[in-house]
Design a protein around this motif. Sequence first.
Motif, PDB file in Angstrom:
ATOM      1  N   HIS A  58       0.823  -1.206   0.000  1.00 49.29           N
ATOM      2  CA  HIS A  58       0.000   0.000   0.000  1.00 49.29           C
ATOM      3  C   HIS A  58       0.860   1.260   0.000  1.00 49.29           C
ATOM      4  CE1 HIS A  58      -3.273  -2.745   1.691  1.00 49.29           C
ATOM      5  NE2 HIS A  58      -3.541  -2.504   0.429  1.00 49.29           N
ATOM      6  N   LEU A  59       2.008   1.204   0.633  1.00 51.67           N
ATOM      7  CA  LEU A  59       2.918   2.348   0.595  1.00 51.67           C
ATOM      8  C   LEU A  59       3.419   2.571  -0.832  1.00 51.67           C
ATOM      9  CD1 LEU A  59       4.434   4.569   2.057  1.00 51.67           C
ATOM     10  CD2 LEU A  59       6.219   2.904   2.597  1.00 51.67           C
ATOM     11  N   ASP A  60       3.673   1.497  -1.545  1.00 49.83           N
ATOM     12  CA  ASP A  60       4.086   1.621  -2.948  1.00 49.83           C
ATOM     13  C   ASP A  60       2.999   2.288  -3.781  1.00 49.83           C
ATOM     14  OD1 ASP A  60       6.460   0.372  -2.313  1.00 49.83           O
ATOM     15  OD2 ASP A  60       5.763  -1.620  -2.939  1.00 49.83           O
ATOM     16  N   VAL A  61       1.744   1.933  -3.525  1.00 54.42           N
ATOM     17  CA  VAL A  61       0.628   2.553  -4.251  1.00 54.42           C
ATOM     18  C   VAL A  61       0.570   4.046  -3.938  1.00 54.42           C
ATOM     19  CG1 VAL A  61      -1.892   2.645  -4.448  1.00 54.42           C
ATOM     20  CG2 VAL A  61      -0.738   0.443  -4.416  1.00 54.42           C
ATOM     21  N   ILE A  62       0.730   4.397  -2.668  1.00 55.63           N
ATOM     22  CA  ILE A  62       0.681   5.812  -2.282  1.00 55.63           C
ATOM     23  C   ILE A  62       1.827   6.579  -2.938  1.00 55.63           C
ATOM     24  CG2 ILE A  62       0.979   7.409  -0.347  1.00 55.63           C
ATOM     25  CD1 ILE A  62      -0.639   5.469   1.368  1.00 55.63           C
ATOM     26  N   LYS A  63       3.031   6.030  -2.896  1.00 52.65           N
ATOM     27  CA  LYS A  63       4.188   6.732  -3.463  1.00 52.65           C
ATOM     28  C   LYS A  63       4.100   6.860  -4.982  1.00 52.65           C
ATOM     29  CE  LYS A  63       7.664   5.681   0.042  1.00 52.65           C
ATOM     30  NZ  LYS A  63       8.901   4.916   0.323  1.00 52.65           N
ATOM     31  N   ASN A  64       3.657   5.811  -5.652  1.00 54.85           N
ATOM     32  CA  ASN A  64       3.684   5.796  -7.117  1.00 54.85           C
ATOM     33  C   ASN A  64       2.424   6.344  -7.775  1.00 54.85           C
ATOM     34  OD1 ASN A  64       6.226   4.590  -6.998  1.00 54.85           O
ATOM     35  ND2 ASN A  64       5.333   2.546  -6.921  1.00 54.85           N
ATOM     36  N   GLU A  65       1.265   6.074  -7.189  1.00 56.85           N
ATOM     37  CA  GLU A  65       0.013   6.438  -7.850  1.00 56.85           C
ATOM     38  C   GLU A  65      -0.763   7.548  -7.142  1.00 56.85           C
ATOM     39  OE1 GLU A  65      -2.420   3.021  -8.780  1.00 56.85           O
ATOM     40  OE2 GLU A  65      -0.643   1.730  -8.809  1.00 56.85           O
ATOM     41  N   CYS A  66      -0.505   7.753  -5.865  1.00 58.72           N
ATOM     42  CA  CYS A  66      -1.293   8.712  -5.077  1.00 58.72           C
ATOM     43  C   CYS A  66      -0.391   9.649  -4.277  1.00 58.72           C
ATOM     44  CB  CYS A  66      -2.229   7.968  -4.132  1.00 58.72           C
ATOM     45  SG  CYS A  66      -3.230   6.696  -4.893  1.00 58.72           S
ATOM     46  N   PRO A  67       0.447  10.431  -4.947  1.00 59.70           N
ATOM     47  CA  PRO A  67       1.349  11.308  -4.187  1.00 59.70           C
ATOM     48  C   PRO A  67       0.603  12.369  -3.377  1.00 59.70           C
ATOM     49  CG  PRO A  67       1.449  11.818  -6.519  1.00 59.70           C
ATOM     50  CD  PRO A  67       0.622  10.577  -6.382  1.00 59.70           C
ATOM     51  N   ASN A  68      -0.627  12.680  -3.780  1.00 60.08           N
ATOM     52  CA  ASN A  68      -1.383  13.666  -3.004  1.00 60.08           C
ATOM     53  C   ASN A  68      -1.721  13.140  -1.607  1.00 60.08           C
ATOM     54  OD1 ASN A  68      -3.282  11.826  -4.056  1.00 60.08           O
ATOM     55  ND2 ASN A  68      -4.893  13.372  -4.099  1.00 60.08           N
ATOM     56  N   LEU A  69      -1.817  11.832  -1.441  1.00 55.81           N
ATOM     57  CA  LEU A  69      -2.056  11.277  -0.108  1.00 55.81           C
ATOM     58  C   LEU A  69      -0.827  11.442   0.778  1.00 55.81           C
ATOM     59  CD1 LEU A  69      -4.065   7.986  -0.766  1.00 55.81           C
ATOM     60  CD2 LEU A  69      -4.906  10.234  -0.091  1.00 55.81           C
ATOM     61  N   LEU A  70       0.333  11.308   0.183  1.00 59.37           N
ATOM     62  CA  LEU A  70       1.572  11.513   0.937  1.00 59.37           C
ATOM     63  C   LEU A  70       1.677  12.971   1.392  1.00 59.37           C
ATOM     64  CD1 LEU A  70       3.865   9.672   1.757  1.00 59.37           C
ATOM     65  CD2 LEU A  70       5.079  10.332  -0.298  1.00 59.37           C
ATOM     66  N   GLU A  71       1.353  13.894   0.499  1.00 60.26           N
ATOM     67  CA  GLU A  71       1.351  15.319   0.851  1.00 60.26           C
ATOM     68  C   GLU A  71       0.304  15.613   1.926  1.00 60.26           C
ATOM     69  OE1 GLU A  71       0.558  17.178  -2.859  1.00 60.26           O
ATOM     70  OE2 GLU A  71       2.463  16.534  -3.747  1.00 60.26           O
ATOM     71  N   TYR A  72      -0.838  14.977   1.808  1.00 64.80           N
ATOM     72  CA  TYR A  72      -1.935  15.147   2.767  1.00 64.80           C
ATOM     73  C   TYR A  72      -1.506  14.721   4.170  1.00 64.80           C
ATOM     74  CZ  TYR A  72      -6.527  14.024   4.845  1.00 64.80           C
ATOM     75  OH  TYR A  72      -7.622  13.929   5.662  1.00 64.80           O
ATOM     76  N   VAL A  73      -0.856  13.569   4.260  1.00 64.00           N
ATOM     77  CA  VAL A  73      -0.401  13.066   5.558  1.00 64.00           C
ATOM     78  C   VAL A  73       0.642  14.009   6.149  1.00 64.00           C
ATOM     79  CG1 VAL A  73       0.854  11.185   6.682  1.00 64.00           C
ATOM     80  CG2 VAL A  73      -0.965  10.659   5.077  1.00 64.00           C
ATOM     81  N   GLU A  74       1.568  14.468   5.340  1.00 62.97           N
ATOM     82  CA  GLU A  74       2.593  15.399   5.821  1.00 62.97           C
ATOM     83  C   GLU A  74       1.967  16.722   6.263  1.00 62.97           C
ATOM     84  OE1 GLU A  74       5.844  15.032   6.456  1.00 62.97           O
ATOM     85  OE2 GLU A  74       5.548  12.916   5.973  1.00 62.97           O
ATOM     86  N   ARG A  75       0.978  17.187   5.519  1.00 58.03           N
ATOM     87  CA  ARG A  75       0.302  18.446   5.857  1.00 58.03           C
ATOM     88  C   ARG A  75      -0.371  18.351   7.223  1.00 58.03           C
ATOM     89  NH1 ARG A  75      -3.364  18.468   1.982  1.00 58.03           N
ATOM     90  NH2 ARG A  75      -1.793  19.054   0.467  1.00 58.03           N
ATOM     91  N   ILE A  76      -1.039  17.243   7.465  1.00 58.79           N
ATOM     92  CA  ILE A  76      -1.722  17.083   8.752  1.00 58.79           C
ATOM     93  C   ILE A  76      -0.707  16.879   9.874  1.00 58.79           C
ATOM     94  CG2 ILE A  76      -3.266  15.589  10.076  1.00 58.79           C
ATOM     95  CD1 ILE A  76      -4.881  15.187   7.541  1.00 58.79           C
ATOM     96  N   LYS A  77       0.340  16.138   9.605  1.00 53.48           N
ATOM     97  CA  LYS A  77       1.362  15.896  10.626  1.00 53.48           C
ATOM     98  C   LYS A  77       2.022  17.207  11.057  1.00 53.48           C
ATOM     99  CE  LYS A  77       5.717  13.595  11.433  1.00 53.48           C
ATOM    100  NZ  LYS A  77       6.883  13.026  10.775  1.00 53.48           N
ATOM    101  N   ASN A  78       2.275  18.081  10.113  1.00 49.48           N
ATOM    102  CA  ASN A  78       2.955  19.343  10.414  1.00 49.48           C
ATOM    103  C   ASN A  78       2.026  20.419  10.962  1.00 49.48           C
ATOM    104  OD1 ASN A  78       5.404  18.295   9.582  1.00 49.48           O
ATOM    105  ND2 ASN A  78       5.043  18.875   7.454  1.00 49.48           N
ATOM    106  N   ARG A  79       0.754  20.155  11.000  1.00 48.46           N
ATOM    107  CA  ARG A  79      -0.218  21.148  11.477  1.00 48.46           C
ATOM    108  C   ARG A  79      -0.117  21.341  12.966  1.00 48.46           C
ATOM    109  NH1 ARG A  79      -4.543  24.111  10.231  1.00 48.46           N
ATOM    110  NH2 ARG A  79      -6.274  24.094  11.663  1.00 48.46           N
TER     111      ARG A  79
END
Length: 113
Positions: free
Chosen positions: A92-113
Amino acid sequence: MLPQEAFGFFYPILIYWFKRKFVSYVSSALAWSALGKHSREEQINIGSDDLRAISKFLGTKHYFTGFKPTRIDATLFAVLAQIVYAPYENDHLDVIKNECPNLLEYVERIKNR
C-alpha cells in the motif's frame, strides 16, 4: 471476575460455561466479519482500490472537506499514517508513493499542522 465464595461448588462450572460462551461469541463475530475470506492478493487489491478512491476524491484539496481539517481528516490521517510511517515497506505504501502522491502530501500536511 466472579467471587468464588459467592458460588461455592458451582464456581468451576460457571467459569467453564462463561469461557465457552465467550469463545463461541468471538468465533461467531469473526465469521460474520468476513475476516480471512479473501486471499492476501485480494486484500491488497481491495486496499489499493480504496487508496485510489480516497486520492481521487481528495484531489488537490487541502483537507477532505475543504480548507479546514475535520474529524474525517483525523480518522483518515490515523489510517494513512500507519501505512506511510510503518517501519517496513508494504504494497500500500508503494501505491501511495507511485500512484497517489497527493495522499503523501496530505499526511505530511496534517502531521505538520
